[in-house]
Design a protein around this motif. Structure first.
Motif, short mmCIF file in Angstrom:
data_model
loop_
_atom_site.label_atom_id
_atom_site.label_comp_id
_atom_site.label_asym_id
_atom_site.label_seq_id
_atom_site.Cartn_x
_atom_site.Cartn_y
_atom_site.Cartn_z
N MET A 157 65.67 90.30 78.90
CA MET A 157 66.71 89.30 78.19
C MET A 157 66.16 88.32 77.32
SD MET A 157 69.60 86.96 80.44
CE MET A 157 68.24 85.88 81.25
N LYS A 158 66.91 88.08 76.32
CA LYS A 158 66.50 87.19 75.29
C LYS A 158 66.83 85.89 75.51
CE LYS A 158 65.05 91.04 73.03
NZ LYS A 158 63.71 91.42 73.38
N ARG A 159 66.13 84.94 75.08
CA ARG A 159 66.58 83.38 75.30
C ARG A 159 66.98 82.71 74.25
NH1 ARG A 159 66.49 84.04 80.66
NH2 ARG A 159 64.57 85.08 81.43
N THR A 160 67.94 81.93 74.38
CA THR A 160 68.52 81.00 73.20
C THR A 160 68.24 79.42 73.45
OG1 THR A 160 70.70 80.84 74.15
CG2 THR A 160 69.95 82.71 72.93
N GLU A 197 72.66 86.07 75.47
CA GLU A 197 71.11 86.29 75.61
C GLU A 197 71.01 87.75 75.94
OE1 GLU A 197 69.77 81.97 76.96
OE2 GLU A 197 69.93 83.22 78.56
N HIS A 198 71.78 88.60 76.48
CA HIS A 198 71.90 90.00 76.75
C HIS A 198 71.86 90.62 75.58
CE1 HIS A 198 71.70 89.15 80.94
NE2 HIS A 198 71.32 90.46 81.20
N GLY A 219 65.35 94.07 67.40
CA GLY A 219 63.84 93.72 67.61
C GLY A 219 63.30 92.62 67.09
N GLU A 220 64.00 91.89 66.19
CA GLU A 220 63.53 90.64 65.50
C GLU A 220 63.30 89.49 66.24
OE1 GLU A 220 65.95 90.20 62.31
OE2 GLU A 220 65.94 92.14 61.68
N ILE A 221 63.99 89.39 67.56
CA ILE A 221 63.83 88.22 68.30
C ILE A 221 63.19 88.78 69.67
CG2 ILE A 221 65.02 86.53 69.61
CD1 ILE A 221 67.23 86.41 67.79
N TYR A 259 72.67 86.74 65.18
CA TYR A 259 71.87 86.67 66.39
C TYR A 259 71.65 87.87 66.85
CZ TYR A 259 69.43 85.33 70.99
OH TYR A 259 69.00 85.20 71.94
N VAL A 260 72.91 88.39 67.43
CA VAL A 260 72.94 89.82 68.15
C VAL A 260 72.18 90.89 67.36
CG1 VAL A 260 74.51 91.49 69.19
CG2 VAL A 260 74.98 89.08 69.83
#
Length: 313
Positions: free
Chosen positions: A1-4, A186-187, A309-311, A302-303
């Protein structure tokens, strides 16, 4: 999971989202349309490097969050105020005396009063209620643990009490919508009401978790108060509150960026507590939360970055 860095707050029939200096408040008005207000909130930490130090930044963030929270609640409530009553003599005197500064003075008074009541009820009252045990229980640690448990019990009782109010139940539903929307983001999923609906209404960076951590950590800090004078114990507790708030902020900040088993274990009680302060929202509420996010960021970009894969995590 990505963080914001996106965080938020439920308000009266709406949601406030904040991302850096950008802040947006989306409110479902009585005519069922959505009003979106965008504002810029510059933190005092941007001007003074000293205030960005660990622990110190937590205290500043807490106070600023209270100010923003009260401002946004006042704004959202304005859409549902009944017809204004006749202005009293005191109100007229206040407006004539302070003019354009009146709102700032009233806001400062509200924040100070809120802090005073919170500290009195959740920090000092539990100590005074367990003070009689000092002479009956020889083990100081046991007394502190009982004080901490009583503090948590008062907090839980307060939440359970206000959760019976219909208006608060709807605020808790919007609180759930806020968390679900951030979790969906974040998902790396598109922010549609249907996508958001399936996500959890719990989040590790929630203010509810912060308050629980404050109460838990206070047990450890109060252990080092060694004095037989009641008023000195109260004074030391008051002086330690900013430190406790700062340490709690650092934990919540770290927990929001970590998926380690140890951190998740310590985050679990606060997450469970969120089951009391959040409710399952309907799709209309989720739509309000999505518009609030759109007011502080371009979630589609952002999504897309997450999917490419940039974040990184």
């Amino acid at each position: 999971m990505k963080r914001t860095t996106v965080g938020g707050q439920a308000v009266i029939e709406g949601v406030m989202m904040k991302n850096g200096e950008r802040c947006a408040i989306a409110v479902r008005k009585p005519d069922h349309t959505i009003e979106l207000k965008k504002i810029t909130q510059t933190s005092i930490t941007d001007r003074y490097a000293l205030l960005r130090l660990p622990i110190v930044r937590g205290v500043v963030s807490f106070v600023e969050s209270m100010v923003v929270g009260i401002q946004t609640l006042t704004y959202s409530a304005s859409f549902y105020e009944e017809e204004e009553a006749e202005t009293g003599k005191f109100d007229q005197w206040f407006e004539n005396t302070f003019k354009e500064k009146g709102e700032s003075i009233l806001m400062a008074f509200t924040v100070i009063l809120s802090l005073f009541l919170s500290i009195g009820i959740f920090m000092i009252l539990p100590y005074l209620m367990t003070g009689f045990l000092e002479g009956r229980i020889a083990n100081h640690t046991v007394v502190l643990i009982l004080e901490g448990l009583l503090r948590i019990a008062i907090f839980l009782g307060y939440i359970l009490l206000i959760s019976r109010m219909e208006d608060i139940q709807r605020v808790f539903m919007y609180h759930g919508a806020e968390h679900k929307t951030i979790n969906c983001l974040e998902h790396g999923e598109d922010l549609t009401p249907e996508n958001v609906k399936k996500h959890s209404r719990l989040h590790k960076r929630c203010g509810t978790s912060f308050l629980f951590i404050v109460m838990f950590i206070s047990i450890f800090f109060f252990f080092f108060i060694k004095t037989d004078t009641v008023w000195m114990r109260v004074l030391y507790r008051l002086l330690l509150i900013p430190v406790i708030a700062g340490v709690s902020y650092e934990f919540i900040r770290f927990a929001g960026q970590s998926d380690s088993k140890l951190v998740n274990m310590f985050s679990k009680p606060g997450m469970m507590l969120q089951k009391l302060t959040t409710r399952e929202p309907d799709l209309d509420m989720i739509e309000v939360a999505i518009q609030s996010v759109e007011g502080v960021m371009n979630w589609k970009e952002y999504v897309e970055a997450v999917r490419n894969g940039e974040i990184e995590d």
